[in-house]
Design an enzyme around this catalytic site. Sequence first.
Site, PDB file in Angstrom:
ATOM      1  N   SER A 365      22.808  42.872  -0.549  1.00 48.49           N
ATOM      2  CA  SER A 365      23.182  42.901   0.856  1.00 48.49           C
ATOM      3  C   SER A 365      21.938  43.309   1.621  1.00 48.49           C
ATOM      4  O   SER A 365      21.410  44.391   1.413  1.00 48.49           O
ATOM      5  CB  SER A 365      24.305  43.903   1.092  1.00 48.49           C
ATOM      6  OG  SER A 365      24.477  44.082   2.474  1.00 48.49           O
ATOM      7  N   ARG A 366      21.454  42.397   2.489  1.00 52.58           N
ATOM      8  CA  ARG A 366      20.136  42.648   3.077  1.00 52.58           C
ATOM      9  C   ARG A 366      20.165  43.549   4.294  1.00 52.58           C
ATOM     10  O   ARG A 366      19.171  44.161   4.619  1.00 52.58           O
ATOM     11  CB  ARG A 366      19.462  41.318   3.437  1.00 52.58           C
ATOM     12  CG  ARG A 366      19.169  40.508   2.207  1.00 52.58           C
ATOM     13  CD  ARG A 366      18.259  39.334   2.465  1.00 52.58           C
ATOM     14  NE  ARG A 366      18.282  38.501   1.282  1.00 52.58           N
ATOM     15  CZ  ARG A 366      19.111  37.484   1.117  1.00 52.58           C
ATOM     16  NH1 ARG A 366      19.937  37.148   2.086  1.00 52.58           N
ATOM     17  NH2 ARG A 366      19.102  36.800   0.007  1.00 52.58           N
ATOM     18  N   VAL A 367      21.266  43.607   5.028  1.00 58.23           N
ATOM     19  CA  VAL A 367      21.245  44.398   6.261  1.00 58.23           C
ATOM     20  C   VAL A 367      22.274  45.514   6.305  1.00 58.23           C
ATOM     21  O   VAL A 367      22.158  46.438   7.098  1.00 58.23           O
ATOM     22  CB  VAL A 367      21.431  43.498   7.510  1.00 58.23           C
ATOM     23  CG1 VAL A 367      20.283  42.539   7.635  1.00 58.23           C
ATOM     24  CG2 VAL A 367      22.744  42.755   7.477  1.00 58.23           C
TER      25      VAL A 367
END
Length: 501
Positions: A365-367
């Site tokens: 999950s990048r953000v």
Amino acid sequence: MAAISATDIISIIKSEIENFDADFQAKETGSVISVGDGIARIYGIDHAQYGEIVVFDNGVKAMVLDIKEHEIGVILFGRDSGIHEGSRVARTGKRAGIPTGDAFLGRVINALGEPIDGEGEIKEDEYRPIEHEAPGIIDRKSVDTPLETGILSIDSMFPIGRGQRELIIGDRQTGKTSIATDTMINQKGKGVICIYAAIGQKASTIARVVNNLRKCDAMDYTVVVAATASDPVACQYIAPYAATSMAEHFMDQGKDVLIIYDDLSKHAVAYRAISLLLGRSPGREAYPGDVFYLHSRLLERCAKLSDEKGGGSITALPIIETQDGDVSAYIPTNVISITDGQIFLETRLFFEGQRPAVNVGLSVSRVGGAAQTKAMKKASGTIRIDLAQYRELEVFTQFSSDLDDNTKAQLAHGNALMELLKQPLNHPLSMADEVITLVLAQEKFFDDVEKKDVKKLQQDVIFAVRDNAADAYNTLAEKKELTDDIRKRIIDAANAYKASR
Ligand code: ATP
Ligand code: MG
């Protein structure tokens, strides 16, 4: 029959020219050249716009999707049985849209916004085009509020923020839909509106999902937009856009929305069918060249709006089905690159009984980390690394019998973690319950427990903490912070319970 004389013809032509009206905008009509497979080609409509709705003389509507020099191609929203060569078609001048409104909550509609749950008409607030420009950069804000899924493995390692787009990807029957529905169920009382867009699924599967949502009281804040496998491909094609317009209706009121696209692989297939029938040249895997744009313009509409724009958000959980775990196929790589991360579900884990079957190594999950609560951030600590090490050790030590104590301890810890991450359907955990589990896992509280007893102990110990350290539990739930004091209270209450067992 008297022959028409040359002078008659001239007078007819003269009157035609005099009465010629250049203002034919929305009244323009044409006739069908050919029809079949949900597609019709029409001659005589010269000014149709891309995406415009046209109506056939039997009332069936269609959308313009192909414009050539002398003909247009349309996709039908109804059956083509009453349409023949020569049938009349009229422009409406309107672009495809759906009715939206607060009254749609709790209802099941088709891609055109018509109710299909047999509970009568729905009063609309407005009519929105299905295609809409995505919010620009200035109108957006970074994610700052968590969207709690209630699924421990996701909330702890792959947190999702409101306004984020997180892909759920995996082979068939690996629990993709279940993750989405569990997340919807967990939104109860959290002020998040849910939209479930079912694309190209069997009607019976959709009915099962709706029944489950009803049973868990999740339909009150949910709209289901369904385009089943037996609906015309045109409906399957527009369903996710229509569902997003419904979501935008709520986002523009400053509300938080969660939208599920189940699933975009079938959506891409529907679009491929349309494109091939329209005679567009096939590209990689026979998809048309603009298939990336198909999904990017959809997912770009999911955003967290700035405070000036009301602060609403649309969180998207698109679903993609892979073939034999192949994430490098065309459509999966496209959607992976459009989204802010993916939850990868693995068949092998699923059949080993590790459900939800989240693959820790391939998920990301990048953000969402920016939106995680302080308590969760602190409690989740090293769980991801611990699991990665465990996975490696597990393979490495599979066939060796005598292990040193350190390795044994690491394996026991990993086993306990894997067991704790298992979660039955329809049982989302609250943030506080997740934090308690993680804190105790960090303390190696479950490591000496037999594998089959871990889940039961987890549940019992959560109850024990709720009862015996109630104020610490409540502070944690309210303040969403994990102080050293609260941490100690949790551990003490848990140890006291374990000793009393
Ligand atoms: P499809 O590819 O058919 O859409 P899917 O990937 O969406 O499947 P689901 O329909 O969510 O998978 O789940 C498949 C089966 O696995 C269902 O019978 C469901 O009840 C079961 N299942 C999913 N998650 C869990 C879980 N956490 N615990 C127990 N059973 C589960
Ligand atoms: Mg499914």
